[in-house]
Write a protein that holds these residues in place. Structure first.
Motif, PDB file in Angstrom:
ATOM      1  N   ILE A   2       0.859  -1.188   0.000  1.00  0.00           N
ATOM      2  CA  ILE A   2       0.000   0.000   0.000  1.00  0.00           C
ATOM      3  C   ILE A   2       0.888   1.228   0.000  1.00  0.00           C
ATOM      4  O   ILE A   2       1.798   1.351   0.816  1.00  0.00           O
ATOM      5  CB  ILE A   2      -0.921   0.013   1.234  1.00  0.00           C
ATOM      6  CG1 ILE A   2      -1.859  -1.212   1.221  1.00  0.00           C
ATOM      7  CG2 ILE A   2      -1.724   1.317   1.296  1.00  0.00           C
ATOM      8  CD1 ILE A   2      -2.640  -1.398   2.513  1.00  0.00           C
ATOM      9  N   LYS A   3       0.612   2.145  -0.935  1.00  0.00           N
ATOM     10  CA  LYS A   3       1.366   3.398  -1.012  1.00  0.00           C
ATOM     11  C   LYS A   3       0.459   4.551  -0.578  1.00  0.00           C
ATOM     12  O   LYS A   3      -0.629   4.710  -1.113  1.00  0.00           O
ATOM     13  CB  LYS A   3       1.883   3.617  -2.431  1.00  0.00           C
ATOM     14  CG  LYS A   3       2.937   2.622  -2.870  1.00  0.00           C
ATOM     15  CD  LYS A   3       3.503   2.983  -4.198  1.00  0.00           C
ATOM     16  CE  LYS A   3       3.272   2.085  -5.368  1.00  0.00           C
ATOM     17  NZ  LYS A   3       2.649   0.830  -5.268  1.00  0.00           N
ATOM     18  N   ILE A   4       0.957   5.328   0.396  1.00  0.00           N
ATOM     19  CA  ILE A   4       0.221   6.482   0.919  1.00  0.00           C
ATOM     20  C   ILE A   4       0.843   7.749   0.350  1.00  0.00           C
ATOM     21  O   ILE A   4       2.066   7.898   0.367  1.00  0.00           O
ATOM     22  CB  ILE A   4       0.321   6.556   2.463  1.00  0.00           C
ATOM     23  CG1 ILE A   4      -0.167   5.264   3.124  1.00  0.00           C
ATOM     24  CG2 ILE A   4      -0.423   7.773   2.997  1.00  0.00           C
ATOM     25  CD1 ILE A   4       0.222   5.162   4.603  1.00  0.00           C
ATOM     26  N   GLY A   5       0.016   8.678  -0.095  1.00  0.00           N
ATOM     27  CA  GLY A   5       0.483  10.003  -0.498  1.00  0.00           C
ATOM     28  C   GLY A   5       0.118  10.996   0.591  1.00  0.00           C
ATOM     29  O   GLY A   5      -1.056  11.154   0.908  1.00  0.00           O
ATOM     30  N   ILE A   6       1.134  11.622   1.186  1.00  0.00           N
ATOM     31  CA  ILE A   6       0.917  12.603   2.262  1.00  0.00           C
ATOM     32  C   ILE A   6       1.100  13.996   1.675  1.00  0.00           C
ATOM     33  O   ILE A   6       2.103  14.265   1.015  1.00  0.00           O
ATOM     34  CB  ILE A   6       1.936  12.424   3.403  1.00  0.00           C
ATOM     35  CG1 ILE A   6       1.960  10.988   3.903  1.00  0.00           C
ATOM     36  CG2 ILE A   6       1.660  13.408   4.541  1.00  0.00           C
ATOM     37  CD1 ILE A   6       3.209  10.656   4.721  1.00  0.00           C
ATOM     38  N   THR A   7       0.139  14.877   1.944  1.00  0.00           N
ATOM     39  CA  THR A   7       0.268  16.244   1.456  1.00  0.00           C
ATOM     40  C   THR A   7      -0.282  17.218   2.480  1.00  0.00           C
ATOM     41  O   THR A   7      -0.846  16.824   3.500  1.00  0.00           O
ATOM     42  CB  THR A   7      -0.422  16.421   0.083  1.00  0.00           C
ATOM     43  OG1 THR A   7       0.021  17.643  -0.511  1.00  0.00           O
ATOM     44  CG2 THR A   7      -1.939  16.392   0.195  1.00  0.00           C
ATOM     45  N   GLY A   8      -0.113  18.477   2.212  1.00  0.00           N
ATOM     46  CA  GLY A   8      -0.589  19.558   3.073  1.00  0.00           C
ATOM     47  C   GLY A   8       0.169  20.814   2.678  1.00  0.00           C
ATOM     48  O   GLY A   8       1.255  20.732   2.104  1.00  0.00           O
ATOM     49  N   SER A 116       1.424  17.624  -8.966  1.00  0.00           N
ATOM     50  CA  SER A 116       2.481  16.900  -9.678  1.00  0.00           C
ATOM     51  C   SER A 116       1.982  15.613 -10.325  1.00  0.00           C
ATOM     52  O   SER A 116       2.663  15.032 -11.157  1.00  0.00           O
ATOM     53  CB  SER A 116       3.594  16.544  -8.699  1.00  0.00           C
ATOM     54  OG  SER A 116       3.086  15.642  -7.730  1.00  0.00           O
ATOM     55  N   GLY A 117       0.817  15.153  -9.897  1.00  0.00           N
ATOM     56  CA  GLY A 117       0.306  13.882 -10.386  1.00  0.00           C
ATOM     57  C   GLY A 117       0.792  12.687  -9.586  1.00  0.00           C
ATOM     58  O   GLY A 117       0.481  11.541  -9.906  1.00  0.00           O
ATOM     59  N   PHE A 118       1.568  12.917  -8.520  1.00  0.00           N
ATOM     60  CA  PHE A 118       2.049  11.809  -7.688  1.00  0.00           C
ATOM     61  C   PHE A 118       0.876  11.041  -7.072  1.00  0.00           C
ATOM     62  O   PHE A 118       0.998   9.868  -6.756  1.00  0.00           O
ATOM     63  CB  PHE A 118       2.977  12.300  -6.567  1.00  0.00           C
ATOM     64  CG  PHE A 118       4.243  12.975  -7.035  1.00  0.00           C
ATOM     65  CD1 PHE A 118       4.842  12.651  -8.243  1.00  0.00           C
ATOM     66  CD2 PHE A 118       4.851  13.942  -6.254  1.00  0.00           C
ATOM     67  CE1 PHE A 118       6.002  13.277  -8.676  1.00  0.00           C
ATOM     68  CE2 PHE A 118       6.016  14.570  -6.670  1.00  0.00           C
ATOM     69  CZ  PHE A 118       6.595  14.245  -7.884  1.00  0.00           C
ATOM     70  N   ASN A 119      -0.254  11.722  -6.900  1.00  0.00           N
ATOM     71  CA  ASN A 119      -1.438  11.059  -6.328  1.00  0.00           C
ATOM     72  C   ASN A 119      -1.917   9.882  -7.190  1.00  0.00           C
ATOM     73  O   ASN A 119      -2.577   8.985  -6.700  1.00  0.00           O
ATOM     74  CB  ASN A 119      -2.579  12.055  -6.122  1.00  0.00           C
ATOM     75  CG  ASN A 119      -3.061  12.660  -7.432  1.00  0.00           C
ATOM     76  OD1 ASN A 119      -2.287  13.277  -8.172  1.00  0.00           O
ATOM     77  ND2 ASN A 119      -4.334  12.505  -7.737  1.00  0.00           N
ATOM     78  N   ARG A 120      -1.554   9.887  -8.479  1.00  0.00           N
ATOM     79  CA  ARG A 120      -1.997   8.809  -9.373  1.00  0.00           C
ATOM     80  C   ARG A 120      -1.230   7.503  -9.166  1.00  0.00           C
ATOM     81  O   ARG A 120      -1.653   6.467  -9.668  1.00  0.00           O
ATOM     82  CB  ARG A 120      -1.887   9.267 -10.830  1.00  0.00           C
ATOM     83  CG  ARG A 120      -2.902  10.353 -11.171  1.00  0.00           C
ATOM     84  CD  ARG A 120      -2.991  10.606 -12.670  1.00  0.00           C
ATOM     85  NE  ARG A 120      -1.781  11.188 -13.227  1.00  0.00           N
ATOM     86  CZ  ARG A 120      -1.568  12.493 -13.341  1.00  0.00           C
ATOM     87  NH1 ARG A 120      -2.456  13.352 -12.927  1.00  0.00           N
ATOM     88  NH2 ARG A 120      -0.451  12.937 -13.866  1.00  0.00           N
ATOM     89  N   VAL A 121      -0.105   7.549  -8.425  1.00  0.00           N
ATOM     90  CA  VAL A 121       0.682   6.319  -8.221  1.00  0.00           C
ATOM     91  C   VAL A 121       0.588   5.799  -6.788  1.00  0.00           C
ATOM     92  O   VAL A 121       1.299   4.879  -6.425  1.00  0.00           O
ATOM     93  CB  VAL A 121       2.163   6.501  -8.634  1.00  0.00           C
ATOM     94  CG1 VAL A 121       2.262   6.872 -10.102  1.00  0.00           C
ATOM     95  CG2 VAL A 121       2.872   7.511  -7.750  1.00  0.00           C
ATOM     96  N   VAL A 122      -0.293   6.413  -5.992  1.00  0.00           N
ATOM     97  CA  VAL A 122      -0.485   5.936  -4.624  1.00  0.00           C
ATOM     98  C   VAL A 122      -1.881   5.333  -4.491  1.00  0.00           C
ATOM     99  O   VAL A 122      -2.753   5.560  -5.326  1.00  0.00           O
ATOM    100  CB  VAL A 122      -0.267   7.063  -3.572  1.00  0.00           C
ATOM    101  CG1 VAL A 122       1.164   7.595  -3.631  1.00  0.00           C
ATOM    102  CG2 VAL A 122      -1.260   8.203  -3.747  1.00  0.00           C
TER     103      VAL A 122
END
Length: 192
Positions: A2-8, A116-122
């Motif tokens: 499971i890959k989590i994308g952390i942002t804020g 950035s689109g990183f959310n598409r790989v998590v």
């Protein structure tokens, strides 16, 4: 895995949440740090940036950050071109890094996860939210900048309301609600 994308947003405390996840045994890829390193060292990024801005962009000491900044500051088109060069490389690097982890869960921390689109790989996204005044005071304490500069940085990022809408989960970091119970609840839900 499971890959989590952390942002804020800046000053929200996403680095604190990332550190707490690491203490829980979850490896975290810090996109900002890796992006800077890759921009300085990746032959792919180097070749494409030189094609865009000329060979003077790199000196014997490496990337001339001031020269790069002068090209992209206040120029959204060139900033977009630079991001289109760097983000795919960071994305590839993160995925290769994730493959090397021997845990059931890993994470990427990125202030620009959605942009950035990183959310598409998590597999899931986690937004760390803090009220504006708290964010401003945190950044003022941390960085040697003016209040106006902090507000300018905040306004240059995707608004919190949009990040909240896009995120699968939100952790409130307002100094009132404890972070650990929120993180534990998030992880418990993740493993179900």
């Amino acid at each position: 895995m499971i890959k989590i994308g952390i942002t804020g947003g800046i000053g929200s405390g996403k680095s604190v949440v990332a550190a707490l996840l690491e203490l829980s045994g979850i490896p975290v890829y810090i996109a900002d740090t890796e992006s800077k390193r890759l921009t300085a060292t990746s032959p792919v990024i180097r070749e494409k940036l030189i094609a865009l801005f000329g060979k003077e962009l790199y000196t014997a000491n490496g990337l001339d950050k001031k020269r790069l900044a002068s090209h992209i500051f206040g120029n959204p088109e060139q900033l977009g071109q630079v991001n289109a060069i760097i983000h795919p490389e960071v994305n590839r690097h993160f995925l290769a890094w994730a493959e090397r982890q021997d845990t059931a869960v890993c994470a990427i921390e990125s202030a620009i996860l959605f942009e950035s689109g990183f959310n598409r790989v998590v597999d899931t996204t986690l937004m760390v939210y803090a009220p504006m005044e708290i964010r401003i005071s945190r950044v003022l304490e941390r960085d040697a900048v003016s209040r106006e500069e902090v507000i300018r940085r905040i306004k240059s990022q995707l608004p919190d309301e949009i990040k909240k809408e896009k995120a699968d989960h939100v952790i409130i970091n307002d100094g009132q609600q404890a972070l650990l119970p929120q993180i534990r609840a998030f992880l418990t839900g993740l493993r179900k």
